[in-house]
Design a protein around this motif. Structure first.
Motif, short mmCIF file in Angstrom:
data_model
loop_
_atom_site.label_atom_id
_atom_site.label_comp_id
_atom_site.label_asym_id
_atom_site.label_seq_id
_atom_site.Cartn_x
_atom_site.Cartn_y
_atom_site.Cartn_z
N HIS A 18 -24.79 -37.45 -42.74
CA HIS A 18 -25.59 -37.94 -43.87
C HIS A 18 -25.37 -37.02 -45.06
N HIS A 19 -25.23 -37.61 -46.23
CA HIS A 19 -25.00 -36.86 -47.46
C HIS A 19 -25.81 -37.50 -48.57
N PRO A 33 -20.71 -33.92 -42.65
CA PRO A 33 -22.07 -34.30 -42.23
C PRO A 33 -22.14 -35.80 -41.98
N HIS A 81 -16.15 -37.66 -40.20
CA HIS A 81 -16.70 -36.95 -39.04
C HIS A 81 -15.98 -37.34 -37.75
N CYS A 87 -19.11 -40.89 -44.50
CA CYS A 87 -19.29 -39.63 -43.77
C CYS A 87 -18.83 -39.77 -42.32
N HIS A 98 -18.95 -34.01 -53.28
CA HIS A 98 -19.54 -32.90 -52.55
C HIS A 98 -19.57 -31.62 -53.38
#
Length: 262
Positions: free
Chosen positions: A10-11, A8, A23, A19, A48
């Motif tokens: 954004h986390h 993602p 990505h 991220c 995560h």
């Protein structure tokens, strides 16, 4: 399946720039971001997992995580432990909505290096939060290193009347590339865990290895699958040369993951 699994942008716990590295680096093997994913994969996978399994609540004051089957890849030296886990500590301190007050991180495995068992003073622990750091609700992350099989170490903890069980019972077990399917030495540990109820998150180098690990875990009495073997969005994007690699299969650290309650 790997192409469909992207990190993602954004986390809740992991910074946006981290991220973006996971990505964007896919398909760009010369990118500096590939090295970043290699260095941060263990920390990001741990962050995560705790988020996905919802293991930290607003009421969690003391978090306990056990890394089982730990060896030099995570703990070759105190500096390596810092490199591996301190990013996760920093993210927890600065990005979690309400981090715990203290964290106990136990690194356990029969192949733990000698120099992480004790320093010059005989200490077997390491503190990842420096006293000079800015104030945060999280004030201590204590790492302890233990050489031996996990079930033997845990049994010794249970037998020690001076040990506070509430400080040693883990919220999460993490196994980086355990190879449950390939090592019979895991059998007594899994049998011992079958009498407990603890979330276990395990990674593998390939999806095939993860599915073979999954078959072993499915056979553990009372084990409940939390999510099945799948590609990990926070896998390293650096290919790992392997002489026995199946043609067309890429080996990457923490390439896949799965979670169980055992």
């Amino acid at each position: 399946k790997r192409q469909q699994t992207t990190a993602p942008l954004h986390h809740p716990w992991i910074p946006d720039e981290v991220c973006r590295a996971f990505h964007h680096s896919e398909g760009n093997p010369l990118s500096a971001e590939v090295e970043s994913t290699q260095n941060l994969s263990r920390a990001a996978t741990l962050a995560h997992a705790l988020h996905r399994l919802d293991l930290i609540t607003l009421q969690t004051d003391h978090l306990v995580v056990h890394v089982v089957g730990c060896d030099g890849l995570e703990a070759a030296s105190p500096a390596k432990i810092q490199e591996t886990f301190r990013p996760w500590v920093q993210w927890l301190r600065t990005h979690a909505r309400k981090p715990p007050r203290t964290v106990k991180l136990c690194l356990v495995g029969p192949n733990m290096p000698i120099d992480t068992d004790a320093d010059d003073t005989g200490a077997r622990t390491l503190e990842l939060v420096e006293a000079t750091e800015s104030k945060s609700r999280l004030t201590s992350v204590n790492v302890s290193c233990h050489r031996g099989y996990y079930h033997e170490w845990r049994q010794a903890q249970d037998d020690d009347k001076n040990t506070n069980s509430s400080n040693t019972f883990p919220h999460l077990l993490v196994a980086y590339h355990p190879g449950f399917w390939g090592y019979d030495t895991w059998k007594p540990t899994l049998e011992w865990l079958a009498q407990r109820s603890v979330p276990l998150e395990a990674t593998s180098y390939t999806l095939l290895e993860a599915e073979e690990d999954q078959e072993v875990l499915e056979a553990v009495s009372g084990a409940t699958k939390l999510f099945e073997a799948e590609y990990n969005p926070f896998s390293s994007h650096q290919n790992r040369p392997t002489s026995t690699a199946i043609k067309g299969e890429e080996y990457r650290e923490n390439s896949t993951w799965q979670a169980w309650r055992i």
